[in-house]
Design an enzyme around this catalytic site. Structure first.
Site, PDB file in Angstrom:
ATOM      1  N   GLU A 225       0.877  -1.179   0.000  1.00 53.22           N
ATOM      2  CA  GLU A 225       0.000   0.000   0.000  1.00 53.22           C
ATOM      3  C   GLU A 225       0.911   1.224   0.000  1.00 53.22           C
ATOM      4  OE1 GLU A 225      -2.901  -0.412  -0.642  1.00 53.22           O
ATOM      5  OE2 GLU A 225      -3.358  -2.446  -0.020  1.00 53.22           O
ATOM      6  N   CYS A 259      -1.951   9.172   2.770  1.00 53.53           N
ATOM      7  CA  CYS A 259      -1.533   8.614   1.479  1.00 53.53           C
ATOM      8  C   CYS A 259      -2.552   8.865   0.380  1.00 53.53           C
ATOM      9  CB  CYS A 259      -1.238   7.121   1.607  1.00 53.53           C
ATOM     10  SG  CYS A 259      -2.625   6.129   2.203  1.00 53.53           S
TER      11      CYS A 259
END
Length: 480
Positions: A225, A259
């Site tokens: 990720e 993110c």
């Protein structure tokens, strides 16, 4: 020199102990390779109670690690989604575990086929500093739902949070079920080299490449990720107030240290100035002051603060217009507070347009047609998230079908991450694989196909010696 030797010895001891814990977990898994649904649900519920019990300690620890972290952001973006993820998995894990019946071809009857979902074994979880609770608990929920044991490497940048998480999980689980690992970069490197049955890493793309190389030596499957530059596209006719307040929230939360935060905006050229003014008003309304405002989070540490200041200096030197939202015109020196800041007249020579920002800086780029905006995105590495703001459903469908990103929001930002019934994960430079919900259960399970035959053997007509009427009949039926 003495301090250096002591540091090296401490890290070596941490690595040695980590390897022992891994072997203990692997041995424990061999003794109990298929936890029942009741056992998994019990573990999840115990985890829920642990998070609730320690929530104030977690809020305080994360605040200490950041220097100032909004308590409400910790509740909304870490504690609440962690609890919701536990609730979602607990209600469904029994159904997820049921073998899936599959069809058996006529030529292979009588028989049955099914897919059995087995735990993989010992799962490694590498946690970043930006959401140190949610990005530990979320993957752990996935691992436990699938029946695995887990080792969690906490970030060295959030040591207070690591202490509380270690204490919390130690109260709930034995180390042979869930263990927390702390330590500096050397420990993290050694952690990624353990022969896990699955490894989940959340963090920077550059570090993700190293993690994947280390995992490859053990043929360990990975879920990465990562991040990247997630664009927000403004349509030609969306009300700018609607778009601006949603972008402002998604960008300023955690001071942009997210993110999936919007990394830059693509806006019709004729609307750029108006969008900048509207965004500035949205930031000002949300954060009328900054220096002593508990709602606005600091940059996590001096290194990240200096990195972002370097982006601003570089952009200004290369001709960008810098528009900080500091409505009270406060002196922020002596803090790690960076105001929500818009950047106009940017170009690809600027660092802020080449690197993931991971802070409250938001460039706005003009576009002349939607085609050119989509080409701009397609020419670059695939982002973790993509945001489109516009109420034209034809354009919405086009964006969904013709762009690639790990996930997407239409007329919103960042909230797709909190949807437990959708997979979350990147694509290309923004990552690989996914977790959350059912897809996470599948990621951390082995879907083993099982073909079952009892006493009668219907396949005997195709055994050697070949030939005869029955085999010819089989050919007539199936070679067509």
């Amino acid at each position: 020199m003495v301090a250096d030797i002591a540091y090296i010895q401490e890290q070596q001891q941490s690595i040695s102990r980590m390897q022992q814990v891994f072997e203990t977990q692997r041995a424990a898994f061999r003794k109990a390779p298929m936890p029942s649904a009741d056992e998994r649900i019990q573990q999840l519920q115990a985890l829920k109670q642990g998070v609730l019990k320690h929530q104030q300690a977690l809020i305080e620890a994360i605040n200490d690690d950041f220097g100032r972290r909004s308590a409400d952001e910790t509740r909304l973006a870490e504690i609440m989604p962690s609890l919701e993820g536990i609730h979602y998995a607990s209600k469904r894990v029994r159904r997820w575990m049921k073998p899936s019946r599959r069809k058996v071809g006529l030529a292979f009857q009588p028989a049955k086929a099914q897919v059995v979902y087995q735990p993989l074994g010992v799962v490694g979880i590498i946690v970043p500093w930006n959401y140190p609770l949610f990005l530990a608990i979320g993957p752990l929920v996935t691992a436990l739902s699938a029946g695995n044991r887990a080792m969690i490497k906490m970030s060295e940048s959030t040591p207070r949070t690591a202490e509380v998480v270690t204490r919390m999980l130690g109260e709930i689980f034995s180390e042979e079920q869930v263990a927390v690992v702390t330590g500096e970069a050397d420990v993290g490197v050694a952690f990624s080299k353990l022969p896990f049955d699955h490894l989940l890493f959340t963090g920077a793309t550059s570090i993700g490449r190293h993690v994947m190389r280390a995992a490859a030596d053990n043929l360990t499957p990975v879920t990465l990720e990562l991040g990247g530059k997630s664009p927000a596209i403004i349509s030609a006719d969306v009300p700018l107030t609607d778009a601006a307040e949603r972008i402002a929230f998604g960008k300023a939360m955690n001071a942009g240290q997210t993110c999936v935060a919007p990394d830059y905006i693509l806006c019709p050229r004729s609307r750029v100035e108006e969008l900048a003014e509207t965004l500035h008003r949205s930031f000002t309304r949300m954060y009328p002051t900054l220096r002593d405002n508990a709602d606005f989070t600091q940059i996590v540490n001096p290194r990240q603060y200096q990195r972002l200041q370097g982006y601003l200096t570089d952009a200004a030197e290369k001709g960008a217009r810098i528009l900080p939202a500091n409505p009270a015109n406060e002196d922020l020196s002596g803090t790690r507070i960076i105001p929500p800041t818009l950047l106009l007249d940017v170009n690809d020579e600027m660092t802020v347009m080449r690197e993931e920002i991971f802070g409250p800086l938001l460039p706005i780029l003009p576009y002349d047609s939607l085609d050119s905006a989509l080409d701009y995105i397609a020419d670059r590495p695939r982002p973790l998230a993509l945001y489109y703001f516009g109420y034209n459903k034809v354009e919405q469908q086009r964006l969904m079908e013709q762009t690639h990103a790990g996930g997407m929001c239409v007329n919103d930002a960042v909230f797709h991450v909190a949807q437990d019934d959708m997979p979350f994960g990147g694509v290309g430079d923004s990552g690989m694989g996914h977790y959350h919900g059912y897809e996470g259960f599948l990621t951390m399970s082995k879907a083993k196909g099982v073909y079952i035959k009892q006493r009668y053997n219907g396949a005997k007509p195709i055994y050697p010696p070949y030939g005869g009427k029955l085999l010819n009949l089989v050919y007539k039926l199936f070679l067509r």
